[in-house]
Design a protein around this motif. Structure first.
Motif, short mmCIF file in Angstrom:
data_model
loop_
_atom_site.label_atom_id
_atom_site.label_comp_id
_atom_site.label_asym_id
_atom_site.label_seq_id
_atom_site.Cartn_x
_atom_site.Cartn_y
_atom_site.Cartn_z
N GLU A 42 0.83 -1.20 0.00
CA GLU A 42 0.00 0.00 0.00
C GLU A 42 0.87 1.25 0.00
N ILE A 43 1.94 1.21 0.80
CA ILE A 43 2.86 2.37 0.83
C ILE A 43 3.48 2.59 -0.55
N SER A 44 3.90 1.50 -1.21
CA SER A 44 4.49 1.63 -2.55
C SER A 44 3.48 2.22 -3.52
N ARG A 45 2.22 1.71 -3.42
CA ARG A 45 1.20 2.25 -4.32
C ARG A 45 0.96 3.72 -4.06
N LEU A 46 0.94 4.07 -2.78
CA LEU A 46 0.71 5.47 -2.44
C LEU A 46 1.87 6.35 -2.93
N LYS A 47 3.09 5.80 -2.81
CA LYS A 47 4.25 6.57 -3.31
C LYS A 47 4.13 6.79 -4.82
N LYS A 48 3.71 5.74 -5.52
CA LYS A 48 3.54 5.89 -6.97
C LYS A 48 2.46 6.91 -7.28
N ASP A 49 1.36 6.80 -6.53
CA ASP A 49 0.29 7.78 -6.76
C ASP A 49 0.76 9.19 -6.44
N PHE A 50 1.56 9.30 -5.39
CA PHE A 50 2.09 10.61 -5.03
C PHE A 50 3.02 11.15 -6.12
N GLY A 51 3.84 10.24 -6.68
CA GLY A 51 4.72 10.67 -7.77
C GLY A 51 3.93 11.11 -8.98
N LYS A 52 2.86 10.32 -9.28
CA LYS A 52 2.02 10.71 -10.41
C LYS A 52 1.37 12.06 -10.17
N LEU A 53 0.93 12.25 -8.92
CA LEU A 53 0.31 13.54 -8.60
C LEU A 53 1.32 14.68 -8.76
N ASN A 54 2.54 14.42 -8.30
CA ASN A 54 3.58 15.46 -8.46
C ASN A 54 3.84 15.74 -9.94
N ASP A 55 3.92 14.64 -10.75
CA ASP A 55 4.15 14.84 -12.19
C ASP A 55 2.99 15.60 -12.81
N ASP A 56 1.77 15.22 -12.42
CA ASP A 56 0.61 15.94 -12.98
C ASP A 56 0.63 17.40 -12.55
N PHE A 58 3.32 19.13 -11.82
CA PHE A 58 4.37 19.83 -12.55
C PHE A 58 3.96 20.08 -13.99
N SER A 59 3.23 19.09 -14.55
CA SER A 59 2.74 19.28 -15.93
C SER A 59 1.73 20.42 -15.97
N ASP A 60 0.87 20.44 -14.97
CA ASP A 60 -0.08 21.56 -14.93
C ASP A 60 0.65 22.88 -14.76
N TYR A 61 1.73 22.84 -13.97
CA TYR A 61 2.51 24.06 -13.77
C TYR A 61 3.15 24.51 -15.08
N LEU A 62 3.72 23.54 -15.80
CA LEU A 62 4.33 23.88 -17.09
C LEU A 62 3.29 24.38 -18.07
N SER A 63 2.13 23.76 -18.05
CA SER A 63 1.07 24.22 -18.96
C SER A 63 0.66 25.64 -18.63
N ARG A 66 3.40 27.93 -19.85
CA ARG A 66 3.36 28.11 -21.30
C ARG A 66 2.19 29.00 -21.69
N GLU A 67 1.06 28.78 -21.03
CA GLU A 67 -0.12 29.61 -21.34
C GLU A 67 0.15 31.06 -21.00
N ARG A 68 0.84 31.26 -19.84
CA ARG A 68 1.18 32.63 -19.47
C ARG A 68 2.11 33.26 -20.50
N ASP A 69 3.14 32.49 -20.92
CA ASP A 69 4.07 33.02 -21.93
C ASP A 69 3.35 33.30 -23.23
N ALA A 70 2.46 32.40 -23.61
CA ALA A 70 1.72 32.62 -24.85
C ALA A 70 0.86 33.87 -24.76
N ARG A 71 0.24 34.06 -23.58
CA ARG A 71 -0.58 35.27 -23.42
C ARG A 71 0.28 36.52 -23.51
N TYR A 72 1.45 36.48 -22.83
CA TYR A 72 2.34 37.63 -22.94
C TYR A 72 2.76 37.87 -24.38
#
Length: 537
Positions: A42-56, A58-63, A66-72
């Motif tokens: 369960e801990i391993s699964r939670l760590k994976k889910d946590f990593g996925k959440l972090n990646d998501d 960070f992806s949302d952050y990058l998006s 990019r959206e901010r840069d595009a707007r500028y």
């Protein structure tokens, strides 16, 4: 017994209880392990889910970034377009971002202007692409230029190496050619020595002419040299070896067949002239003959020579007889042999004059190209000799140079030749100098080779007789550079026709023709085949 059974039964019950308790503990432990394993998963699964959440996240952050840069970017592009539209509109009134710049008509005009500028820019870009299609970028140009410089240096080094090898190859070929010519020359010398060599006498034949037979002859000749054996033989044969016959010559008489300078009756004293004295007299005769007409025969001039110098017939006979005796003993000398042959009419007098002309021509040219009127380098000596005698081979030039070094006793590292010492003449004349002898030897060898080529053109030994026209044709083939005057002189000498018409001269045997050509001054004028040769100026 009963108590003992109770005691044993009590232990068994306790043991059973303990075993049951252990089983419970083991089962509990197993359950806890399984639960721990589940928790780990369960801990391993939670760590994976946590990593996925972090990646998501960070992806949302990058998006978002990019959206901010595009707007500028869109904002600034919009501002730039508005400013450009304002410039194109040319109106002086202020146009706010939210005002007239949003007018569709203005934007349409700006769009048309932008399209026009885009079209012009594309046209210029296409034109520049066409103009610079074959151009090379500077970076590539510099790289190629560096590579070209490196290859050029390598090519220069290889070219220099190739030229050096080519020069070595040429020198080797020249040395090979010289060696081949030397080999041919030595073969000719060997053939001449084999032909002219005197075999060793068979002294045992002398026993048949000696009183006492073979035993006495071997007693007399045992242990003696050939010279001593000859003296013993002469002494045994008769009075020929007596001192009286060695001290005097017997006059040949006054018969018209005898040459005029030898016509004398009586005994003539033997003056025992040395080789030098004979050479001096012969040279003096040649110098006196130089001032006389060429058509005057040598016998007549020698007669006049002795008559002018000695008034008494006995003294005149002494010098004439002693000169002839000394010349006969010196026939191993080429110059004396030439004089003797000219004196008896066996050789042409032009041989001497041609040799003399060669000698003084070379002397004049060497002094002309000398550094200080006295010395010349060995290299320049060879160049001048090649120019003066263009028909001489490299072997002949090398032999002349070797003779000069030997005559002047030059050291190995010496490069200068003293011309005064080289051409120094004593009372015996120029033809006693070593270099003059070498010139005469080469002249005779060249004449023999020339005559062999002429005879080969005539057909060689298969030809029985030779006519005037055949000889003319042979001379023209072998020596294309010969002129008509020289050819006629050669032919008149070969056929012994000094004054008559050549058309009426009958053919002569080949053997007679060869002997006449060998006794004359027959010299090649030019090469048989045309070739180029550098001249030294």
């Amino acid at each position: 017994m009963h108590r003992r059974f109770q005691k044993v039964f009590g232990i068994s019950v306790k043991k059973k209880q303990r075993d049951d308790k252990l089983k419970l503990l083991v089962g509990e432990n197993q359950r806890l392990r399984e639960e721990n394993l589940k928790l780990t998963f369960e801990i391993s699964r939670l760590k994976k889910d946590f990593g996925k959440l972090n990646d998501d996240k960070f992806s949302d952050y990058l998006s978002l970034m990019r959206e901010r840069d595009a707007r500028y970017t869109l904002y600034f592009e919009n501002v730039a377009l508005q400013l450009k539209v304002r410039e194109l509109d040319g109106s002086s009134r202020g146009c706010s971002v939210d005002g007239a710049c949003r007018d569709p008509a203005v934007l349409a005009i700006a769009l048309d202007r932008c399209r026009e500028q885009l079209s012009v820019t594309q046209t210029e870009l296409k034109k520049m692409k066409d103009e610079y299609a074959e151009s090379v970028p500077r970076r590539d140009h510099d790289a190629l230029e560096t590579k070209l410089s490196s290859l050029t240096m390598k090519l220069g080094a290889l070219s220099a190496e190739y030229e050096a090898y080519q020069n070595v190859h040429k020198r080797v070929l020249a040395q090979k050619k010289c060696l081949e010519e030397e080999l041919i020359e030595y073969k000719e010398k060997c053939s001449e020595l084999e032909r002219a060599g005197t075999p060793r006498p068979r002294w045992e034949l002398c026993a048949d002419f000696i009183g006492g037979g073979r035993e006495r002859w071997w007693q007399l000749a045992s242990g003696l040299t050939s010279r001593d054996m000859l003296r013993v033989l002469l002494k045994e044969l008769g009075p020929a070896a007596e001192s009286e016959h060695l001290e005097y010559f017997d006059g040949l008489g006054m018969d018209p067949v005898i040459p005029p300078y030898l016509r004398y009756e009586g005994r003539v004293r033997n003056l025992r002239l040395s080789r030098r004295e004979v050479g001096v007299i012969i040279n003096d005769i040649w110098l006196g003959k130089l001032r006389q007409p060429r058509d005057l025969a040598m016998q007549d001039y020698v007669t006049n020579y002795f008559e002018e110098r000695y008034q008494q017939p006995s003294v005149r006979a002494e010098w004439a007889y002693n000169l002839c005796a000394g010349a006969e003993q010196m026939l191993d000398e080429p110059q004396v042999k030439l004089f003797w042959g000219v004196l008896h009419g066996h050789l042409s007098e032009d041989i001497y004059w041609g040799h003399r002309t060669q000698w003084y021509t070379l002397k004049e040219q060497l002094y002309k190209h000398s550094k200080d009127g006295e010395t010349i380098t060995i290299e320049d000596f060879e160049k001048v000799t090649r120019t003066t005698f263009p028909l001489k081979s490299e072997v002949d030039i090398k032999n002349l140079t070797d003779v000069v070094k030997k005559q002047l006793k030059l050291k190995i590292n010496t490069v200068d030749i003293n011309l005064d010492k080289l051409f120094h003449e004593n009372e015996e004349g120029f033809d006693r100098v070593d270099m003059s002898r070498e010139l005469y030897r080469q002249r005779q060898l060249a004449q023999d080779k020339y005559i062999r080529e002429v005879i080969g053109t005539l057909g060689g030994r298969r030809t029985n007789s030779v006519s005037v026209d055949s000889l003319k044709r042979a001379f023209a083939i072998v020596d294309p550079a010969i002129n008509h005057i020289r050819m006629e002189r050669y032919i008149r000498w070969a056929f012994s026709a000094t004054a008559c018409d050549l058309g009426s001269v009958p053919p002569v045997p080949l053997r007679t023709l060869v002997a006449r050509l060998a006794a004359g001054d027959i010299e090649r004028i030019g090469p048989r085949y045309r070739g180029t040769r550098k001249n030294y100026k």
